[in-house]
Design a protein around this motif. Structure first.
Motif, short mmCIF file in Angstrom:
data_model
loop_
_atom_site.label_atom_id
_atom_site.label_comp_id
_atom_site.label_asym_id
_atom_site.label_seq_id
_atom_site.Cartn_x
_atom_site.Cartn_y
_atom_site.Cartn_z
N ASP A 29 13.96 -18.32 54.38
CA ASP A 29 14.62 -17.06 54.62
C ASP A 29 15.09 -16.49 53.14
O ASP A 29 15.17 -15.34 52.96
N ILE A 30 15.27 -17.50 52.30
CA ILE A 30 16.05 -17.30 51.09
C ILE A 30 15.24 -18.30 50.02
O ILE A 30 14.93 -19.42 50.31
N GLY A 34 8.32 -12.61 52.11
CA GLY A 34 9.40 -12.06 52.82
C GLY A 34 10.86 -12.72 52.28
O GLY A 34 11.71 -12.65 53.01
N CYS A 35 10.61 -13.82 51.46
CA CYS A 35 12.01 -14.35 50.92
C CYS A 35 12.80 -13.25 50.12
O CYS A 35 12.39 -12.56 49.46
N VAL A 36 14.22 -13.69 50.44
CA VAL A 36 15.38 -12.78 49.67
C VAL A 36 15.51 -13.69 48.32
O VAL A 36 15.61 -15.18 48.67
N ASN A 76 3.78 -12.03 54.22
CA ASN A 76 5.03 -12.04 54.98
C ASN A 76 4.70 -12.48 56.52
O ASN A 76 4.17 -11.45 57.06
N ARG A 99 9.54 -17.37 60.11
CA ARG A 99 10.86 -17.58 59.36
C ARG A 99 11.97 -18.15 59.88
O ARG A 99 12.10 -18.22 61.04
N LYS A 138 21.03 -8.81 53.07
CA LYS A 138 19.76 -9.83 53.22
C LYS A 138 18.75 -8.92 53.50
O LYS A 138 17.77 -8.99 52.79
N GLU A 139 18.71 -8.35 54.51
CA GLU A 139 17.41 -7.34 54.98
C GLU A 139 16.90 -6.24 53.94
O GLU A 139 16.03 -6.00 53.64
N ARG A 182 15.49 -7.98 51.15
CA ARG A 182 14.09 -8.30 51.69
C ARG A 182 13.29 -7.38 51.48
O ARG A 182 11.78 -7.52 51.13
N THR A 202 16.25 -5.81 44.13
CA THR A 202 15.31 -6.49 44.98
C THR A 202 15.75 -8.03 44.79
O THR A 202 14.95 -8.73 45.35
N MET A 216 9.00 -13.56 47.19
CA MET A 216 9.15 -12.13 47.57
C MET A 216 7.97 -11.58 48.59
O MET A 216 8.42 -10.85 49.45
#
Length: 340
Positions: free
Chosen positions: A238-239, A260-262, A182, A187, A306-307, A310, A280, A257
């Motif tokens: 980001d996603i 750091g991606c959602v 991550n 990002r 989102k956070e 994440r 998750t 994941m």
């Protein structure tokens, strides 16, 4: 000492058939068929990546273990420094101490070997009966000639037990925690990453639905990247939008994941052990594009959600290590290679 061979099937062999080409011409797809068969490029395949990883870990454990190339497809897009063996040199007559590991995608490929112990490595549950001959659809892998079955995840093992009534050993996939890292500073807020390898029509539908409300939807679609290139894309995203199904235990959502991606989308069955809805990830039933689009829009509009996802996703992904995979491999192979 036993030698362990992982059979690397010729996944992208050219099978140009005149009859099929003529059918494609009549349906208006003649040129596409010709290009696909004659100019088809070799691409990375996650299941082959796992087989290379297994061989490397087994060598570290002191075993003689090699990828055995069965055709023209080598599949090492991941920079692994490992000696390869080729079927033309090894042949099909092995000793009773040797072990061959064949994929469920070509379940009969391992049966041709004489003398060796035979392991069927199932990495996608959907192939459990689809890849068997018509006369064998009610048989198990043991019935068609294998001694053992191992899978890449618990969902696959459960399907083997359910559909075939035989035991399977789970060797859970892991990811390289030193590479899939991550890096928040890289990002791009709002960037959505997706892969086009599976169910492209679903991805297109989700994209269209999201764009109706968010015309500035920042979607990047990738395919055929090297591992290093893919890591860079994960770290910028980001996603991560997952449209693959069915799946055994897919690595991309897990890798995303850890970077750091959602993660949003479909589990394909196998990813359900780490893609847990509203904990998750945001999960939709496989193929439910309107629901997946709804989740994408929700995440893009709710930074708190989102956070939270994440952070939980990163923690979950940390438990899928290569060290755990290596431990399970050792326990499996020390058992079968010690038997006469």
């Amino acid at each position: 000492m036993a030698t362990i061979y992982y059979l690397i099937p010729d996944l992208h062999k050219k099978e140009f058939k005149l009859k099929d080409w003529l059918k494609s011409v009549l349906s208006g797809r003649g040129i596409a068929y010709f290009k696909n068969k004659v100019f088809r490029k070799h691409k990375p395949v996650g299941g082959i990546k796992v087989m290379y990883q297994h061989c490397m870990m087994l060598q570290e454990l002191g075993y003689e273990a090699y990828p055995l190339i069965m055709g023209n497809y080598v599949g090492n897009f991941f920079g692994y420094d490992i000696e390869l063996k080729y079927i033309k040199d090894v042949g099909y007559n092995l000793t009773e101490e040797d072990v061959i590991v064949a994929t469920e995608f070509f379940p009969y490929e391992g049966v041709d070997f004489i003398g060796a112990k035979k392991v069927l490595f199932m990495q996608n549950w959907i192939n459990i009966d689809k890849r068997l001959k018509k006369e064998d659809v009610n048989k198990s892998y043991i019935d068609i000639g294998y001694d053992y079955v191992m899978t890449c995840g618990s969902f696959c093992s459960e399907m083997v037990i359910k559909k075939m009534g035989i035991d399977a050993t789970t060797i859970t996939n892991g990811i390289d925690q030193q590479k899939f890292i991550n890096k928040p500073e890289k990002r791009i807020p709002g960037r959505v990453l997706a892969m086009s390898r599976k169910n492209l029509a679903d991805l297109e539908q989700i994209t269209e639905l999201v764009k109706r409300d968010k015309s500035d939807f920042d979607l990047k679609i990738v395919d055929g990247l090297t591992q290093a290139e893919l890591i860079k894309e994960y770290q910028k995203a980001d996603i991560f939008l997952v449209t693959g199904y069915p799946e055994g235990l897919p690595l991309p959502p897990l890798e995303a994941m850890n970077c750091g991606c959602v993660v949003i989308g479909f589990t394909g069955g196998g990813a359900s052990e780490y893609m847990i809805h509203n904990e998750t990830a945001l999960v939709s039933e496989d193929g439910d594009c309107p629901d997946a689009a709804k989740h994408v829009k929700a995440i893009l509009s709710d930074d708190k959600l989102k956070e939270r996802l994440r952070a939980a996703g990163i923690i979950k992904a940390k438990s899928y290590t290569l060290a755990n995979t290596k431990k399970m491999l050792h326990e499996f192979f020390v058992n079968i290679t010690s038997k006469n």
